[in-house]
Design a protein around this motif. Structure first.
Motif, PDB file in Angstrom:
ATOM      1  N   ARG A 120      28.542  33.423  34.574  1.00 56.08           N
ATOM      2  CA  ARG A 120      28.674  33.773  32.890  1.00 56.08           C
ATOM      3  C   ARG A 120      27.636  34.939  32.209  1.00 56.08           C
ATOM      4  NH1 ARG A 120      28.996  27.922  30.654  1.00 56.08           N
ATOM      5  NH2 ARG A 120      29.266  27.358  32.832  1.00 56.08           N
ATOM      6  N   ARG A 121      26.292  34.792  33.205  1.00 60.63           N
ATOM      7  CA  ARG A 121      25.444  35.844  33.055  1.00 60.63           C
ATOM      8  C   ARG A 121      25.743  37.198  33.339  1.00 60.63           C
ATOM      9  NH1 ARG A 121      21.850  31.461  34.344  1.00 60.63           N
ATOM     10  NH2 ARG A 121      21.714  31.967  36.433  1.00 60.63           N
ATOM     11  N   TRP A 122      26.416  37.187  34.589  1.00 55.23           N
ATOM     12  CA  TRP A 122      27.030  38.578  34.897  1.00 55.23           C
ATOM     13  C   TRP A 122      27.978  38.895  34.050  1.00 55.23           C
ATOM     14  CZ3 TRP A 122      24.858  41.268  38.540  1.00 55.23           C
ATOM     15  CH2 TRP A 122      23.988  40.719  39.526  1.00 55.23           C
ATOM     16  N   LEU A 123      28.872  38.179  33.521  1.00 58.02           N
ATOM     17  CA  LEU A 123      29.876  38.652  32.659  1.00 58.02           C
ATOM     18  C   LEU A 123      29.252  39.148  31.232  1.00 58.02           C
ATOM     19  CD1 LEU A 123      32.644  35.925  33.304  1.00 58.02           C
ATOM     20  CD2 LEU A 123      32.754  38.488  33.798  1.00 58.02           C
ATOM     21  N   VAL A 124      28.245  38.515  30.772  1.00 57.79           N
ATOM     22  CA  VAL A 124      27.799  39.033  29.711  1.00 57.79           C
ATOM     23  C   VAL A 124      26.958  40.373  29.851  1.00 57.79           C
ATOM     24  CG1 VAL A 124      25.568  38.657  28.045  1.00 57.79           C
ATOM     25  CG2 VAL A 124      27.247  36.811  28.607  1.00 57.79           C
ATOM     26  N   VAL A 149      37.017  44.841  45.465  1.00 55.61           N
ATOM     27  CA  VAL A 149      36.715  43.644  45.749  1.00 55.61           C
ATOM     28  C   VAL A 149      36.326  42.548  44.569  1.00 55.61           C
ATOM     29  CG1 VAL A 149      34.850  42.217  47.239  1.00 55.61           C
ATOM     30  CG2 VAL A 149      35.908  44.571  47.864  1.00 55.61           C
ATOM     31  N   LEU A 150      35.732  43.028  43.602  1.00 61.19           N
ATOM     32  CA  LEU A 150      35.334  42.138  42.417  1.00 61.19           C
ATOM     33  C   LEU A 150      36.325  42.222  41.334  1.00 61.19           C
ATOM     34  CD1 LEU A 150      31.628  43.896  41.905  1.00 61.19           C
ATOM     35  CD2 LEU A 150      32.121  41.629  42.779  1.00 61.19           C
ATOM     36  N   MET A 151      37.641  42.570  41.744  1.00 65.29           N
ATOM     37  CA  MET A 151      38.667  42.256  40.658  1.00 65.29           C
ATOM     38  C   MET A 151      38.597  41.136  40.081  1.00 65.29           C
ATOM     39  SD  MET A 151      40.515  44.222  38.830  1.00 65.29           S
ATOM     40  CE  MET A 151      41.571  43.894  37.517  1.00 65.29           C
ATOM     41  N   PRO A 152      38.457  39.976  40.797  1.00 66.72           N
ATOM     42  CA  PRO A 152      38.684  38.671  39.972  1.00 66.72           C
ATOM     43  C   PRO A 152      37.614  38.568  38.903  1.00 66.72           C
ATOM     44  CG  PRO A 152      38.992  38.404  42.562  1.00 66.72           C
ATOM     45  CD  PRO A 152      38.634  39.702  42.090  1.00 66.72           C
ATOM     46  N   PHE A 153      36.403  39.029  39.198  1.00 67.35           N
ATOM     47  CA  PHE A 153      35.003  38.968  38.124  1.00 67.35           C
ATOM     48  C   PHE A 153      35.668  39.749  37.043  1.00 67.35           C
ATOM     49  CE2 PHE A 153      31.688  41.352  36.468  1.00 67.35           C
ATOM     50  CZ  PHE A 153      30.760  40.523  36.113  1.00 67.35           C
ATOM     51  N   TRP A 154      36.085  41.116  37.190  1.00 69.68           N
ATOM     52  CA  TRP A 154      36.242  42.046  36.213  1.00 69.68           C
ATOM     53  C   TRP A 154      37.446  41.450  35.434  1.00 69.68           C
ATOM     54  CZ3 TRP A 154      33.252  45.474  33.956  1.00 69.68           C
ATOM     55  CH2 TRP A 154      32.182  45.873  34.711  1.00 69.68           C
ATOM     56  N   ARG A 155      38.515  40.911  36.208  1.00 69.15           N
ATOM     57  CA  ARG A 155      39.744  40.295  35.238  1.00 69.15           C
ATOM     58  C   ARG A 155      39.221  39.215  34.535  1.00 69.15           C
ATOM     59  NH1 ARG A 155      45.779  40.474  37.006  1.00 69.15           N
ATOM     60  NH2 ARG A 155      46.411  39.817  34.867  1.00 69.15           N
ATOM     61  N   THR A 156      38.352  38.401  34.635  1.00 68.11           N
ATOM     62  CA  THR A 156      38.190  37.336  33.783  1.00 68.11           C
ATOM     63  C   THR A 156      37.340  38.046  32.585  1.00 68.11           C
ATOM     64  OG1 THR A 156      37.274  36.155  35.603  1.00 68.11           O
ATOM     65  CG2 THR A 156      36.167  35.691  33.441  1.00 68.11           C
ATOM     66  N   LEU A 157      36.677  39.199  32.540  1.00 70.21           N
ATOM     67  CA  LEU A 157      36.302  39.889  31.390  1.00 70.21           C
ATOM     68  C   LEU A 157      37.372  40.465  30.687  1.00 70.21           C
ATOM     69  CD1 LEU A 157      33.475  40.809  29.797  1.00 70.21           C
ATOM     70  CD2 LEU A 157      33.676  42.685  31.179  1.00 70.21           C
ATOM     71  N   PHE A 158      38.279  41.369  31.444  1.00 73.36           N
ATOM     72  CA  PHE A 158      39.257  42.033  30.577  1.00 73.36           C
ATOM     73  C   PHE A 158      40.179  41.031  30.006  1.00 73.36           C
ATOM     74  CE2 PHE A 158      38.184  45.620  33.864  1.00 73.36           C
ATOM     75  CZ  PHE A 158      37.213  46.181  32.694  1.00 73.36           C
ATOM     76  N   ASP A 159      40.409  39.809  30.701  1.00 71.76           N
ATOM     77  CA  ASP A 159      41.325  38.892  30.205  1.00 71.76           C
ATOM     78  C   ASP A 159      40.962  38.218  28.847  1.00 71.76           C
ATOM     79  OD1 ASP A 159      43.429  39.313  31.927  1.00 71.76           O
ATOM     80  OD2 ASP A 159      42.678  37.571  33.351  1.00 71.76           O
ATOM     81  N   ASP A 160      39.485  38.222  28.617  1.00 73.51           N
ATOM     82  CA  ASP A 160      39.036  37.605  27.406  1.00 73.51           C
ATOM     83  C   ASP A 160      39.331  38.663  26.230  1.00 73.51           C
ATOM     84  OD1 ASP A 160      37.992  35.347  28.306  1.00 73.51           O
ATOM     85  OD2 ASP A 160      36.085  35.924  28.587  1.00 73.51           O
TER      86      ASP A 160
END
Length: 160
Positions: A120-124, A149-160
């Motif tokens: 969550r801190r990384w996403l912020v 490689v980090l697409m699951p991380f970035w997708r979480t942000l973009f999906d929000d």
């Protein structure tokens, strides 16, 4: 709508139909998106190093998608430049290291998550960085091989 559908434009949106032809646009709810990027559609160029992503990124930029404020300069390996968001690339390096990976780790795939609170801190941080780099861009254009490689991380942000 499916993933290749055009984005429905809200009343008062002055985007022309031609704007929607820049790239495949993904319809999504922007309720959780950064305020400056609400209503925007991020265009990601995914691919690993030396795979032609710089050329694709440059063409999309010429077609109207918007580059970040700080672009990685060229060097002896790519004189015209990488067209990568310099600060986001550095952020991605940090995020990969946080999970024990690195940009040149051939075993770095699949994505390595970190504990939920830490994530969550990384996403912020990622959200703030996107706002700083793209401001109010309608079509922020993002290319960095690390995102493959980090697409699951970035997708979480973009999906929000």
């Amino acid at each position: 709508m499916d993933e290749t559908a055009l984005v429905d434009r809200p009343a008062g949106d002055d985007r022309s139909a031609d704007d929607n032809q820049i790239a495949r646009l993904v319809a999504r709810d922007t309720g959780g998106a950064p305020a400056s990027l609400a209503g925007s559609t991020a265009i990601l160029v995914l691919g690993m190093h030396r795979s032609g992503t710089s050329a694709v990124h440059q063409l999309l930029g010429l077609a109207g998608a918007e580059l970040p404020a700080n672009v990685m300069p060229g060097d002896e390996h790519n004189a015209k430049g990488y067209f990568e968001p310099w600060r986001i690339a550095m952020f991605n390096d940090e995020r990969l290291r946080a999970a024990g990976g690195a940009w040149d780790d051939v075993f770095g795939f699949p994505f390595r998550p970190v504990p939920r609170r830490e994530e969550r801190r990384w996403l912020v941080r990622a959200e703030a960085l996107l706002e700083e780099e793209y401001g109010r861009a309608r079509y922020p254009l993002l290319k960095d091989p690390r995102i493959t490689v980090l697409m699951p991380f970035w997708r979480t942000l973009f999906d929000d």
